[in-house]
Structure formats: C-alpha cells, structure tokens
Design an enzyme around this catalytic site. Structure first.
Site, mmCIF file in Angstrom:
data_model
loop_
_atom_site.group_PDB
_atom_site.id
_atom_site.type_symbol
_atom_site.label_atom_id
_atom_site.label_comp_id
_atom_site.label_asym_id
_atom_site.label_seq_id
_atom_site.Cartn_x
_atom_site.Cartn_y
_atom_site.Cartn_z
ATOM 1 N N LYS A 233 145.416 16.391 121.888
ATOM 2 C CA LYS A 233 144.578 16.476 120.687
ATOM 3 C C LYS A 233 143.750 15.203 120.624
ATOM 4 O O LYS A 233 144.280 14.100 120.501
ATOM 5 C CB LYS A 233 145.433 16.603 119.416
ATOM 6 C CG LYS A 233 144.588 16.513 118.144
ATOM 7 C CD LYS A 233 145.416 16.536 116.873
ATOM 8 C CE LYS A 233 144.605 15.973 115.710
ATOM 9 N NZ LYS A 233 145.378 15.928 114.460
ATOM 10 N N GLY B 72 145.748 13.892 105.271
ATOM 11 C CA GLY B 72 146.800 13.493 104.335
ATOM 12 C C GLY B 72 146.417 13.588 102.879
ATOM 13 O O GLY B 72 147.200 13.219 102.005
ATOM 14 N N GLY C 53 144.039 18.074 105.716
ATOM 15 C CA GLY C 53 143.675 18.353 104.335
ATOM 16 C C GLY C 53 144.426 19.498 103.686
ATOM 17 O O GLY C 53 144.401 19.644 102.465
ATOM 18 N N ASN D 8 150.607 18.698 108.718
ATOM 19 C CA ASN D 8 151.666 17.692 108.808
ATOM 20 C C ASN D 8 152.166 17.324 107.407
ATOM 21 O O ASN D 8 153.215 17.740 106.961
ATOM 22 C CB ASN D 8 151.178 16.458 109.573
ATOM 23 C CG ASN D 8 152.298 15.477 109.925
ATOM 24 O OD1 ASN D 8 152.194 14.744 110.899
ATOM 25 N ND2 ASN D 8 153.401 15.451 109.198
ATOM 26 N N THR D 9 151.338 16.551 106.690
ATOM 27 C CA THR D 9 151.811 15.947 105.444
ATOM 28 C C THR D 9 152.274 16.982 104.420
ATOM 29 O O THR D 9 153.274 16.759 103.726
ATOM 30 C CB THR D 9 150.689 15.080 104.833
ATOM 31 O OG1 THR D 9 150.197 14.184 105.839
ATOM 32 C CG2 THR D 9 151.203 14.270 103.659
#
Lengths: 259, 66
Positions: A98, A159, A186, A207-208
């Site tokens: 990535k 994030g 996002g 992720n977050t």
C-alpha cells in the site's frame, strides 16, 4: 469466480480490508480481524526497539489465512516510500504494497506528485501497488495509466471518522479507472462503509473505526455486514429517486365509504 | 566497532557480518529487515553482508498500522 475482489494477481472473497494499528492488545486485534472476515490486513514498518528486541511480533497474531499488506505510512517522498516497499519485500512479505505518501502533516493528505512518481517506479519493479490518494478523478486516471493495481481515495482525513465526505468521488473514480476503487481513510461507522459500497466502491479499508470502537470485535462484525449489505445494494441496483410521492398501493379499486 | 543503529551510536565487539550484529543485539533474524548505508541486505545474505566502522544500520520489523 463471481463477486470477488481482484487486485493484480491476488483474489479476495472479502471486500473489507482492516488496519492493525491502535488496538489495545494484539489478542484484541486478532479477535477483531477474525470477526471482520477480512482476508487482507495492513501493517507498518518501524525500527526495532533495541532495548526490547524480541517483544512479541505483530505477525504472530495475524490469522494464517489473512494476507499482509505492508504500507508506506510515515513517508513524505517517493524515495522514502520506495525504500520502505523494498524493505517490506526483503522482510519476506512479497510484493503487495500500500503506497502512502503524505504531503500535509496535519491532514495526512496524500502528496499527488510524489505518489504518482513512486507508483510508476514500483509498478515497473514488479510490485502490486495499492495507491492511497486524494479524491481527484484526474489524478486517478494518471495512477491507472501508471499501472496502479488498486486506487484508494480517502473518504476524509485518516483517523478522523468523518465518513465519506464526497461520495460522488467514488462514482467518478469508477467511471474513469479500470482497477478496483477502495475507499481508504475516514470511515467512522458502519453506515459510512455501507454508503461507500452502495456507491460502487470495490472495497473499503478501515482501521481506527474498528480499533477505537467501544467494542472493537463487535464493530468489526458490524463493518463486515455493512460492507456486504452495501455491496449487495449496489449490485441489486437502487430504485430511482423521485421528487414527489408515488403510492406503493394500487390507486384504483378504492372502497366508497361514507358516501 | 562503532555503528549507528536505528539512529543511535552503539559499540559492538567482534562483529563483522549482519548476522553477527543481530546476534549480539539479540534480535531474531526471522522477523526483521536490515539496511546498511541505505542498501537492503536480504535475509538470505545476513551471513555474508558486512558491517564496518561508522556504518549506518536500520533494523526494522512490522508493527500495527493502517
């Protein structure tokens, strides 16, 4: 095989890609990865802590059927990102990468110039390159032409959990590039993931929103279903929107009451 | 011999190869990638890759990330 996500030579049954950062423990991360049903997780590359050189390795907690996607997060130039991709390959993970090159520290906004340059180099070197990018349809065309294997517009800053601020960008990308479009960054909630998928994203990377949820494992499950629901909704084809009401029930054959 | 490892100067004794350096530092070879003066040393070359006085070494591994 029908309805799979194809990135270069790699095939995935799940359209949810999960990040491994910010979990309180590796065990919790592992549980969330399993609950998400993902087949691809991102990792970062950092200096070994020489004061504790053999602390538990993240890789030991990633299920064996899940592929590792090294990212170049933290890089600010093409040169740095290319070096990190080479290091990841040297670490034995393969050639999937990535590409993430940041041009604005506060927004963690991608640098389009450096990103395009690094894409060209890594593709020529034989890497399978998934490119984190701005939601710019013209840049998307350049990245596609450069041989990017997936193009990953941000939904909103990394994030931030602000969701997909410009969902039309997904449609614009889909109309202009030949490779999978993956909304990366996002996504804050299942509805954000579903919205991206309903509008034609081939996958989402989260992720977050999972790692920092009150219950990351439950949220991972929710994201799995949101992605599946959104994809089904996209494939089914939504009804057209109309300005005024249109009755669902027949408008003829009404009873005559009280006349 | 003095090496700059992950940004910090370190004095290591009896170290000539990348393998010997990792052993002295107590780092598991299987989980890391190594760069000496900007050149990547593949894992299969740890035995042969040389380190010399004042070399800059990066030893990295995978960590959680998005």
């Amino acid at each position: 095989m029908a309805n799979v996500l194809q990135i270069g030579e790699y095939t995935f049954g799940s359209r949810l890609i999960v990040g491994t950062g910010k979990y309180q423990t590796f065990d919790l991360m592992r549980e969330a990865i399993i609950a998400s049903g993902t087949e691809l997780v991102t990792v970062a590359l950092r200096r070994v802590n020489l004061d504790n050189p053999n602390e538990p390795s993240l890789l030991d907690f990633i299920p064996k059927n899940v592929r590792i996607l090294p990212n170049t997060a933290g890089c600010y130039t093409a040169k740095e990102a290319i070096a990190v991709a080479h290091l990841a390959k040297a670490a034995g993970i393969g050639t999937l990468v990535k590409l993430e090159i940041i041009g604005d520290q506060d927004l963690l906004w991608p640098d389009p110039i450096e990103t395009l340059e690094a894409t060209k180099v890594l593709v020529q070197e034989g890497f399978t390159v998934m490119v984190y990018t701005t939601p710019d349809p013209v840049l998307a065309k350049y990245l596609d032409k450069a041989g990017a294997h997936a193009i990953m517009p941000l939904g909103s800053p990394i994030g931030s959990g602000q969701g997909v601020l410009d969902v039309e960008a997904v449609r614009r990308f889909k109309q202009r590039v030949s490779v999978p479009v993956i909304v990366d960054a996002g996504i804050g909630s299942p509805q954000d993931a579903c919205l991206a998928m309903e509008n034609g994203a081939d996958a989402v990377l989260i992720n977050t929103a999972i790692a920092q949820a009150g219950d990351p494992v439950m949220m991972a499950q929710a994201m799995k279903w949101a992605v599946e629901a959104g994809r089904l909704g996209f494939e089914a084809g939504r009804m057209p929107k109309r300005q005024d009401a249109v009755a669902s029930s027949p408008t003829t054959g009404m009873i005559a009451a009280g006349q | 011999m003095r090496l700059i490892i992950n940004g910090e100067p370190r004095d290591l004794q009896n170290v000539r190869t990348v393998k010997e350096m990792l052993d002295v530092l107590g780092v598991d070879h299987q989980t890391v990638a190594v760069m000496v003066n900007g050149e990547i040393i593949g894992r299969t070359d740890f035995d042969h890759g040389q380190v010399q006085e004042n070399d800059t070494v990066e030893i990295v591994r995978f960590v959680g990330g998005g």
